[in-house]
Design a protein around this motif. Structure first.
Motif, mmCIF file in Angstrom:
data_model
loop_
_atom_site.group_PDB
_atom_site.id
_atom_site.type_symbol
_atom_site.label_atom_id
_atom_site.label_comp_id
_atom_site.label_asym_id
_atom_site.label_seq_id
_atom_site.Cartn_x
_atom_site.Cartn_y
_atom_site.Cartn_z
ATOM 1 N N LEU A 123 69.374 -27.422 -10.278
ATOM 2 C CA LEU A 123 68.366 -28.417 -9.960
ATOM 3 C C LEU A 123 67.707 -28.865 -11.261
ATOM 4 N N THR A 124 67.486 -30.161 -11.377
ATOM 5 C CA THR A 124 66.927 -30.688 -12.623
ATOM 6 C C THR A 124 65.917 -31.780 -12.323
ATOM 7 N N CYS A 125 64.962 -31.916 -13.253
ATOM 8 C CA CYS A 125 63.924 -32.946 -13.126
ATOM 9 C C CYS A 125 63.618 -33.471 -14.520
ATOM 10 N N TYR A 126 63.727 -34.767 -14.699
ATOM 11 C CA TYR A 126 63.642 -35.349 -16.029
ATOM 12 C C TYR A 126 62.238 -35.819 -16.407
ATOM 13 N N GLY A 127 61.203 -35.233 -15.801
ATOM 14 C CA GLY A 127 59.838 -35.574 -16.163
ATOM 15 C C GLY A 127 58.989 -35.864 -14.946
ATOM 16 N N ASN A 128 57.667 -35.976 -15.170
ATOM 17 C CA ASN A 128 56.742 -36.252 -14.073
ATOM 18 C C ASN A 128 57.143 -37.518 -13.325
ATOM 19 N N GLY A 129 57.127 -37.434 -12.003
ATOM 20 C CA GLY A 129 57.500 -38.559 -11.175
ATOM 21 C C GLY A 129 58.977 -38.641 -10.882
ATOM 22 N N CYS A 130 59.764 -37.730 -11.424
ATOM 23 C CA CYS A 130 61.215 -37.793 -11.234
ATOM 24 C C CYS A 130 61.594 -37.430 -9.801
ATOM 25 N N GLY A 162 54.180 -29.270 -15.438
ATOM 26 C CA GLY A 162 53.049 -29.013 -14.568
ATOM 27 C C GLY A 162 52.991 -29.831 -13.302
ATOM 28 N N ALA A 163 53.931 -30.747 -13.089
ATOM 29 C CA ALA A 163 53.921 -31.564 -11.873
ATOM 30 C C ALA A 163 54.427 -30.752 -10.684
ATOM 31 N N TYR A 164 53.786 -30.941 -9.544
ATOM 32 C CA TYR A 164 54.206 -30.228 -8.338
ATOM 33 C C TYR A 164 55.263 -31.044 -7.583
ATOM 34 N N LEU A 165 56.286 -30.357 -7.091
ATOM 35 C CA LEU A 165 57.292 -31.003 -6.267
ATOM 36 C C LEU A 165 56.748 -31.210 -4.866
ATOM 37 N N LEU A 173 62.975 -35.111 -2.788
ATOM 38 C CA LEU A 173 62.188 -34.089 -3.464
ATOM 39 C C LEU A 173 61.778 -34.663 -4.808
ATOM 40 N N THR A 174 60.500 -34.910 -4.968
ATOM 41 C CA THR A 174 60.018 -35.591 -6.163
ATOM 42 C C THR A 174 58.909 -34.791 -6.841
ATOM 43 N N ALA A 175 58.719 -35.030 -8.140
ATOM 44 C CA ALA A 175 57.715 -34.303 -8.922
ATOM 45 C C ALA A 175 56.500 -35.189 -9.149
ATOM 46 N N ASP A 176 55.814 -35.519 -8.072
ATOM 47 C CA ASP A 176 54.687 -36.442 -8.213
ATOM 48 C C ASP A 176 53.576 -36.176 -7.205
ATOM 49 N N TYR A 177 53.419 -34.935 -6.755
ATOM 50 C CA TYR A 177 52.309 -34.650 -5.843
ATOM 51 C C TYR A 177 50.999 -34.810 -6.605
ATOM 52 N N PRO A 178 50.044 -35.534 -6.051
ATOM 53 C CA PRO A 178 48.783 -35.773 -6.768
ATOM 54 C C PRO A 178 47.868 -34.544 -6.739
ATOM 55 N N GLY A 179 47.482 -34.079 -7.924
ATOM 56 C CA GLY A 179 46.549 -32.959 -7.997
ATOM 57 C C GLY A 179 47.193 -31.624 -7.705
ATOM 58 N N PRO A 181 47.913 -28.719 -4.960
ATOM 59 C CA PRO A 181 47.968 -28.594 -3.500
ATOM 60 C C PRO A 181 47.297 -27.313 -3.008
ATOM 61 N N GLY A 182 46.820 -27.345 -1.804
ATOM 62 C CA GLY A 182 46.344 -26.136 -1.141
ATOM 63 C C GLY A 182 47.493 -25.494 -0.392
ATOM 64 N N TRP A 183 47.149 -24.584 0.524
ATOM 65 C CA TRP A 183 48.196 -23.872 1.253
ATOM 66 C C TRP A 183 48.298 -24.337 2.702
ATOM 67 N N ASP A 184 47.778 -25.513 2.967
ATOM 68 C CA ASP A 184 47.916 -26.072 4.308
ATOM 69 C C ASP A 184 49.290 -26.744 4.439
ATOM 70 N N ASP A 185 49.481 -27.480 5.516
ATOM 71 C CA ASP A 185 50.793 -28.096 5.764
ATOM 72 C C ASP A 185 50.924 -29.409 5.007
ATOM 73 N N ASN A 186 50.821 -29.324 3.703
ATOM 74 C CA ASN A 186 50.931 -30.530 2.881
ATOM 75 C C ASN A 186 52.361 -30.683 2.344
ATOM 76 N N ALA A 187 52.619 -31.816 1.714
ATOM 77 C CA ALA A 187 53.977 -32.147 1.289
ATOM 78 C C ALA A 187 54.473 -31.295 0.128
ATOM 79 N N ALA A 188 53.583 -30.589 -0.575
ATOM 80 C CA ALA A 188 53.982 -29.779 -1.725
ATOM 81 C C ALA A 188 54.105 -28.297 -1.386
ATOM 82 N N THR A 189 53.954 -27.950 -0.132
ATOM 83 C CA THR A 189 54.046 -26.550 0.273
ATOM 84 C C THR A 189 55.349 -26.321 1.029
ATOM 85 N N PHE A 190 56.033 -25.255 0.646
ATOM 86 C CA PHE A 190 57.327 -24.912 1.231
ATOM 87 C C PHE A 190 57.315 -23.462 1.692
ATOM 88 N N LYS A 191 58.078 -23.176 2.712
ATOM 89 C CA LYS A 191 58.294 -21.802 3.159
ATOM 90 C C LYS A 191 59.561 -21.297 2.473
#
Length: 506
Positions: A123-130, A162-165, A173-179, A181-191
């Motif tokens: 898996l690879t990511c070429y920078g914030n927002g990728c 430092g960008a959250y997926l 799957l992108t590296a642009d979650y704003p701020g 994330p908490g541990w609720d059912d948000n887009a940046a939290t995975f099981k």
């Protein structure tokens, strides 16, 4: 006492009748041609089941190299997937996990990891927002991600910058979650689920602890797990041979390539000194080859893949054989050198293995005209006669065959009597046929007194051991696979492995 896989630990047979056919004289033994030996398993090459406590202090020990994981978006309730198993994009759109939804960890440190797909890409990511893809053929900083874990199995995944997926509404799957994330059912939290955590070898321990702590742990283990008192104990109990598994990094002591930890060479030197003092012979067994010849933990595989068949790895392996042969050829305690343990039949073609064996044989012969050269049969779907038909060498050549009523679906439903009859109806004819073949001696380098039977009685275990000893005795030279120490159980001369009990009771 270490209570782990108690059936395995307590019931693994260790008594070794390492016996050449009586028609042959074993050079180097003082009294007769019978070789009675044990494997010094779990000492210089680690196998986690033998001493699991070695791994207990590793941070995030359930996320070692080779661990397989899956990720499910808690917002979308879909699994992250490497399309086509890798080489393409990443989607978050699967309802269940299978091979494309499973990723193999390469551990960078306790919180940073690289994720390998089933096809071998990262898996690879070429920078914030990728947009994350699975197209990288090798791993570097852009393929490195940090895992933040919650107690309930939820995780956040960050890039090195430092960008959250996050899992987007269009299943990317992108590296642009704003701020943050908490541990609720948000887009940046995975099981995150641990699909498999099966590899616990030298690579996992060294890379799991890091150099300084791993060095401390291994120095303590190597100096206490086997020592001179054990050789005295073996000599006192009629054992005259030890098979010593070593890893390829021994040739680069004291500073082997990372993450391996030096010190095994000094331990092997000690073993030869102790062996000479107690009139015991040594077989050096190359258990772990560069790149891994079978993908298992005892071959020091990083992630279960098999990469030994490259010309670079084979050349490096021949260098290791030359190193061992040149160092120990003239030592009075040397009996033989095993060129490679358990190459995989599925991944190591015979037309690659046999030329390696021939070159290894010649290397040993360059240093010793008489040391036994042992070539191990491929594990899996391969007939041992293939090595008898190969033109490897003409003097003191031995074929190593390993016998287990385990690790194969065929044995899962067999009863105790079925297991015992299998020894007589299948193994005994094979041993007889191979001994009748014109060629190398036969060596049963590993065998166990364990099976898939869950309710076997003490008497049935003894009958199973007796059957194996009868088939092996007088026809082959063999060792049993275990951790090393002996513990008496029963009355027929079959002994079992339980290291801590035996150390205190012997």
């Amino acid at each position: 006492m270490e209570l782990v896989f108690s059936k395995w630990v307590f019931a693994f047979s260790l008594f070794c009748c390492l016996i050449f056919s009586v028609a042959f004289s074993v050079e180097g033994l003082d009294e007769d041609s019978k070789v009675r030996g044990v494997n010094l398993g779990g000492w210089l090459v680690l196998e986690g089941w033998i001493k699991p406590s070695l791994f207990e202090g590793i941070p995030n020990a359930d996320m070692l190299d080779g661990t397989q994981v899956s990720f499910k978006s808690v917002k979308l309730q879909k699994y992250v997937c490497a399309e086509n198993g890798g080489g393409m994009g990443i989607s978050v759109n699967r309802d269940s996990e299978s091979s494309w939804e499973t990723f193999t960890l390469w551990r960078v440190n306790e919180s940073e990891f690289q994720f390998r797909t089933t096809q071998g890409q990262f898996l690879t990511c070429y920078g914030n927002g990728c947009t994350v893809s699975a197209t990288a053929k090798s791993a570097s900083s852009m393929e490195t991600f940090q895992i933040e874990r919650n107690d309930d199995g939820r995780v956040h995944i960050q890039t090195k910058s430092g960008a959250y997926l996050q899992a987007t509404v269009d299943s990317q799957l992108t590296a642009d979650y704003p701020g943050k994330p908490g541990w609720d059912d948000n887009a940046a939290t995975f099981k995150m689920s641990i699909v498999a955590n099966n590899l616990h070898g030298d690579y996992q321990l060294a890379n799991g602890y890091g150099y300084s702590k791993a060095k401390e742990v291994l120095e303590r283990h190597r100096s206490t797990f086997i020592n001179s008192a054990d050789f005295e104990f073996l000599h006192r109990n009629g054992i005259n041979t030890v098979r010593i598994p070593v890893g390829w990094w021994i040739a680069y002591d004291p500073n082997p390539p990372a993450p391996f930890i030096g010190g095994t060479l000094a331990s092997l030197d000690n073993a030869f000194s102790w062996a000479q003092a107690y009139k015991i012979k040594c077989i050096i067994d190359l258990h772990a080859a560069p790149g891994s010849q079978n993908g298992m933990e005892h071959s020091a595989s990083r992630d279960g893949t098999i990469g030994w068949t490259t010309s670079e790895s084979i050349s490096q392996t021949l260098h290791v054989i030359n190193f061992l042969a040149s160092r120990y050829a003239n030592h009075p305690a040397l009996l033989g050198i095993e060129l490679l343990n358990e190459p995989s039949a599925a991944s190591v073609p015979l037309d690659i293995l046999v030329p390696y064996y021939k070159q290894g044989y010649e290397i040993v012969r360059k240093h010793s005209p008489s040391a036994y050269v042992i070539v191990c049969q491929r594990i899996g779907n391969a007939d041992p006669i293939e090595l008898y038909k190969a033109d490897i060498g003409s003097h003191n050549l031995v074929v190593d065959l390993h016998y287990y009523n385990l690790f194969d679906p065929y044995f899962v439903t067999l009863s105790p009597i079925d297991n015992i009859q299998f020894i007589y109806k299948s193994r005994e004819p094979q041993v007889q046929a191979l001994n009748a073949a014109d060629g190398p001696l036969l060596f049963i380098g590993e065998w166990v007194n364990e099976w898939n039977v869950t309710n076997g009685t003490q008497s049935e275990y003894q009958d199973f051991g007796r059957a194996q000893l009868e088939v092996i005795h007088g026809r082959t030279f063999s060792t049993a696979q275990c951790g090393f120490y002996l513990h008496r159980y029963g009355s027929i001369g079959v002994e079992y492995c339980d290291d801590d009990i035996a150390r205190h009771q012997r």
